[in-house]
Structures are given as C-alpha cells and as structure tokens.
Motif scaffolding. Structure first.
Motif, PDB file in Angstrom:
ATOM      1  N   MET A  64       0.839  -1.174   0.000  1.00  0.00           N
ATOM      2  CA  MET A  64       0.000   0.000   0.000  1.00  0.00           C
ATOM      3  C   MET A  64       0.885   1.237   0.000  1.00  0.00           C
ATOM      4  O   MET A  64       1.863   1.297   0.737  1.00  0.00           O
ATOM      5  N   GLU A  65       0.540   2.217  -0.785  1.00  0.00           N
ATOM      6  CA  GLU A  65       1.310   3.457  -0.836  1.00  0.00           C
ATOM      7  C   GLU A  65       0.979   4.332   0.370  1.00  0.00           C
ATOM      8  O   GLU A  65      -0.121   4.266   0.904  1.00  0.00           O
ATOM      9  N   PHE A  66       1.943   5.144   0.778  1.00  0.00           N
ATOM     10  CA  PHE A  66       1.750   6.067   1.894  1.00  0.00           C
ATOM     11  C   PHE A  66       2.645   7.270   1.726  1.00  0.00           C
ATOM     12  O   PHE A  66       3.582   7.247   0.934  1.00  0.00           O
ATOM     13  N   ASP A  67       2.343   8.334   2.457  1.00  0.00           N
ATOM     14  CA  ASP A  67       3.104   9.576   2.403  1.00  0.00           C
ATOM     15  C   ASP A  67       3.782   9.830   3.738  1.00  0.00           C
ATOM     16  O   ASP A  67       3.368   9.296   4.759  1.00  0.00           O
ATOM     17  N   VAL A  68       4.778  10.691   3.703  1.00  0.00           N
ATOM     18  CA  VAL A  68       5.411  11.188   4.923  1.00  0.00           C
ATOM     19  C   VAL A  68       5.117  12.678   4.978  1.00  0.00           C
ATOM     20  O   VAL A  68       5.342  13.393   3.998  1.00  0.00           O
ATOM     21  N   ILE A  69       4.573  13.122   6.094  1.00  0.00           N
ATOM     22  CA  ILE A  69       4.223  14.530   6.262  1.00  0.00           C
ATOM     23  C   ILE A  69       4.865  15.061   7.535  1.00  0.00           C
ATOM     24  O   ILE A  69       5.321  14.293   8.379  1.00  0.00           O
ATOM     25  N   GLN A  70       4.887  16.392   7.650  1.00  0.00           N
ATOM     26  CA  GLN A  70       5.443  17.025   8.847  1.00  0.00           C
ATOM     27  C   GLN A  70       4.390  17.915   9.483  1.00  0.00           C
ATOM     28  O   GLN A  70       3.638  18.589   8.783  1.00  0.00           O
ATOM     29  N   GLY A  71       4.324  17.896  10.813  1.00  0.00           N
ATOM     30  CA  GLY A  71       3.411  18.775  11.526  1.00  0.00           C
ATOM     31  C   GLY A  71       2.996  18.199  12.857  1.00  0.00           C
ATOM     32  O   GLY A  71       3.539  17.207  13.331  1.00  0.00           O
ATOM     33  N   ASP A  72       2.008  18.838  13.435  1.00  0.00           N
ATOM     34  CA  ASP A  72       1.436  18.434  14.715  1.00  0.00           C
ATOM     35  C   ASP A  72       0.316  17.445  14.424  1.00  0.00           C
ATOM     36  O   ASP A  72      -0.647  17.791  13.736  1.00  0.00           O
ATOM     37  N   ILE A  73       0.415  16.235  14.924  1.00  0.00           N
ATOM     38  CA  ILE A  73      -0.609  15.228  14.649  1.00  0.00           C
ATOM     39  C   ILE A  73      -1.992  15.696  15.102  1.00  0.00           C
ATOM     40  O   ILE A  73      -3.001  15.383  14.469  1.00  0.00           O
ATOM     41  N   ALA A  74      -2.046  16.480  16.161  1.00  0.00           N
ATOM     42  CA  ALA A  74      -3.333  16.947  16.678  1.00  0.00           C
ATOM     43  C   ALA A  74      -4.007  17.956  15.748  1.00  0.00           C
ATOM     44  O   ALA A  74      -5.194  18.220  15.881  1.00  0.00           O
ATOM     45  N   ALA A  75      -3.276  18.488  14.781  1.00  0.00           N
ATOM     46  CA  ALA A  75      -3.830  19.458  13.836  1.00  0.00           C
ATOM     47  C   ALA A  75      -4.224  18.807  12.505  1.00  0.00           C
ATOM     48  O   ALA A  75      -4.674  19.496  11.598  1.00  0.00           O
ATOM     49  N   GLN A  76      -4.053  17.503  12.393  1.00  0.00           N
ATOM     50  CA  GLN A  76      -4.328  16.811  11.135  1.00  0.00           C
ATOM     51  C   GLN A  76      -5.804  16.465  10.999  1.00  0.00           C
ATOM     52  O   GLN A  76      -6.511  16.272  11.989  1.00  0.00           O
ATOM     53  N   SER A  77      -6.240  16.336   9.760  1.00  0.00           N
ATOM     54  CA  SER A  77      -7.605  15.926   9.452  1.00  0.00           C
ATOM     55  C   SER A  77      -7.548  14.552   8.783  1.00  0.00           C
ATOM     56  O   SER A  77      -6.898  14.391   7.756  1.00  0.00           O
ATOM     57  N   ALA A  78      -8.223  13.572   9.391  1.00  0.00           N
ATOM     58  CA  ALA A  78      -8.253  12.208   8.852  1.00  0.00           C
ATOM     59  C   ALA A  78      -9.401  11.462   9.515  1.00  0.00           C
ATOM     60  O   ALA A  78      -9.946  11.915  10.522  1.00  0.00           O
ATOM     61  N   ASP A  79      -9.753  10.311   8.969  1.00  0.00           N
ATOM     62  CA  ASP A  79     -10.768   9.483   9.623  1.00  0.00           C
ATOM     63  C   ASP A  79     -10.280   9.025  10.988  1.00  0.00           C
ATOM     64  O   ASP A  79     -11.046   8.956  11.944  1.00  0.00           O
ATOM     65  N   ALA A  80      -8.983   8.690  11.071  1.00  0.00           N
ATOM     66  CA  ALA A  80      -8.408   8.260  12.352  1.00  0.00           C
ATOM     67  C   ALA A  80      -6.998   8.810  12.511  1.00  0.00           C
ATOM     68  O   ALA A  80      -6.218   8.841  11.557  1.00  0.00           O
ATOM     69  N   LEU A  81      -6.702   9.230  13.727  1.00  0.00           N
ATOM     70  CA  LEU A  81      -5.359   9.633  14.124  1.00  0.00           C
ATOM     71  C   LEU A  81      -4.856   8.568  15.088  1.00  0.00           C
ATOM     72  O   LEU A  81      -5.645   7.965  15.817  1.00  0.00           O
ATOM     73  N   VAL A  82      -3.551   8.345  15.108  1.00  0.00           N
ATOM     74  CA  VAL A  82      -2.993   7.288  15.945  1.00  0.00           C
ATOM     75  C   VAL A  82      -2.195   7.892  17.096  1.00  0.00           C
ATOM     76  O   VAL A  82      -1.350   8.763  16.885  1.00  0.00           O
ATOM     77  N   ASN A  83      -2.485   7.405  18.288  1.00  0.00           N
ATOM     78  CA  ASN A  83      -1.745   7.791  19.479  1.00  0.00           C
ATOM     79  C   ASN A  83      -0.661   6.757  19.750  1.00  0.00           C
ATOM     80  O   ASN A  83      -0.936   5.565  19.789  1.00  0.00           O
ATOM     81  N   ALA A  84       0.562   7.225  19.960  1.00  0.00           N
ATOM     82  CA  ALA A  84       1.666   6.355  20.361  1.00  0.00           C
ATOM     83  C   ALA A  84       1.516   6.105  21.856  1.00  0.00           C
ATOM     84  O   ALA A  84       1.986   6.877  22.687  1.00  0.00           O
ATOM     85  N   ALA A  85       0.839   5.031  22.198  1.00  0.00           N
ATOM     86  CA  ALA A  85       0.438   4.767  23.579  1.00  0.00           C
ATOM     87  C   ALA A  85       1.325   3.725  24.259  1.00  0.00           C
ATOM     88  O   ALA A  85       2.120   3.043  23.621  1.00  0.00           O
ATOM     89  N   ASN A  86       1.116   3.609  25.580  1.00  0.00           N
ATOM     90  CA  ASN A  86       1.668   2.471  26.304  1.00  0.00           C
ATOM     91  C   ASN A  86       0.485   1.577  26.682  1.00  0.00           C
ATOM     92  O   ASN A  86      -0.672   1.924  26.454  1.00  0.00           O
ATOM     93  N   THR A  87       0.771   0.443  27.262  1.00  0.00           N
ATOM     94  CA  THR A  87      -0.276  -0.552  27.525  1.00  0.00           C
ATOM     95  C   THR A  87      -1.351  -0.076  28.500  1.00  0.00           C
ATOM     96  O   THR A  87      -2.464  -0.586  28.474  1.00  0.00           O
ATOM     97  N   SER A  88      -1.053   0.919  29.345  1.00  0.00           N
ATOM     98  CA  SER A  88      -2.067   1.441  30.276  1.00  0.00           C
ATOM     99  C   SER A  88      -3.073   2.338  29.569  1.00  0.00           C
ATOM    100  O   SER A  88      -4.169   2.559  30.077  1.00  0.00           O
ATOM    101  N   LEU A  89      -2.682   2.858  28.416  1.00  0.00           N
ATOM    102  CA  LEU A  89      -3.460   3.798  27.605  1.00  0.00           C
ATOM    103  C   LEU A  89      -3.625   5.172  28.254  1.00  0.00           C
ATOM    104  O   LEU A  89      -4.308   6.034  27.715  1.00  0.00           O
ATOM    105  N   ARG A  90      -2.963   5.425  29.399  1.00  0.00           N
ATOM    106  CA  ARG A  90      -2.992   6.755  30.010  1.00  0.00           C
ATOM    107  C   ARG A  90      -2.184   7.694  29.118  1.00  0.00           C
ATOM    108  O   ARG A  90      -1.066   7.388  28.732  1.00  0.00           O
TER     109      ARG A  90
END
Length: 166
Positions: free
Chosen positions: A1-27
């Motif tokens: 599957m093709e994909f892009d690399v972008i730069q910026g603040d993930i919280a400012a992006q528009s998409a169906d889903a954003l991904v959080n780099a979490a730990n197992t506690s999810l806090r």
C-alpha cells in the motif's frame, strides 16, 4: 500500500483516524499522547484509560472528541514505564492498520510508534512501521500518512520511507 510522509502536529491533522503512540495502560501523558489530549480535551484520556490496559502491541479506539477525526486509535508499542521492541512496534503498527480498516476508515495518520520516549531507535522503528504499511492490503484504507513533528525527524523519516517504497 502506498503512503506519504508529512510534517506537523498530529493533533492538527484531518483524517478518519489519528494514531496515538500509547503504552499498555493507555494513560495519555506527553509527546504524541499529550498533543492529542490537549487538542481533544480530557474526555479522551478518561475513555482511553477505561479501555485499558491492552496487551503489548494491542490497540484500543476512542472517539476523537475535538480533533478533526472520527477516531483515535491508541497503539500500545511500549509497556507502561518500559521500552518498546521491534516486535511491539511491528504488532502495534499492524494492529493499527487492521483496526482502521475494520472501522472503514479511508484516511489514517500514524506517528513514529515506539520511538522517542519508548527508547527504540528512530530509523529502525520507522522502517518497521513503513514495512507494515507497505505490506498491508486494505479494504477501505486508501490514504495513510506517517507524520513527523520536527524538521530533523521529517528528513530522517522521509529517507527511510523512500528506501521502503513510499
């Protein structure tokens, strides 16, 4: 599957889903999680914690609250208080793609899971994520972006992605 690399603040992006780099506690603490939490509002942290803990490499999905997305997929590439591994990054990336596709998402923004505070080498971690995206065969997912926050990470991420095939 093709994909892009972008730069910026993930919280400012528009998409169906954003991904959080979490730990197992999810806090949700600092880094990507902190940026998403600040922009989404505190309800996201409460919902994430209520869905945890998850297995290492696992994911949980919450509402995106005030973010410009439908969902936030919390991908646990590291144990709470620990460091990520190649296997945990690979599992978290793969499970994120499977979850986004199962939610009928068309667009997804993914940070460098398991790198940074999780202690894994940035280029090696990005390579694993890129390999998982490249190998994924989606039903609905069509627009995947790997996001870097600063100039240095963006250049390094773009170089690794180009080697993999983005």
């Amino acid at each position: 599957m093709e994909f892009d690399v972008i730069q910026g603040d993930i919280a400012a992006q528009s998409a169906d889903a954003l991904v959080n780099a979490a730990n197992t506690s999810l806090r949700m603490g600092s880094g990507v999680a902190g940026a998403l939490k600040r922009a989404a509002g505190s309800g996201i942290d409460d919902e994430a914690v209520a869905k945890g803990p998850v297995e290492l490499g696992g994911v949980a999905t919450t509402d995106a609250y005030a973010l410009d997305a439908e969902y936030v997929i919390h991908a646990a590439a590291m144990p709470a208080g620990g460091e990520s591994t190649a296997e945990s990054i690979r599992d978290a990336a793969k499970n994120t793609l499977i979850e986004a596709d199962a939610l009928d998402c068309e667009s997804l923004v993914v940070p460098a899971l398991g790198c940074g505070i999780a202690g894994f080498d940035f280029e090696a971690g990005v390579r694993i994520i890129c390999e998982e995206i490249d190998a994924f065969e989606p039903d609905s997912l069509a627009d995947v972006s790997l996001i870097a926050y600063d100039d240095d990470e963006f250049e390094r991420m773009r170089d690794v992605a180009a080697e993999v095939g983005a």
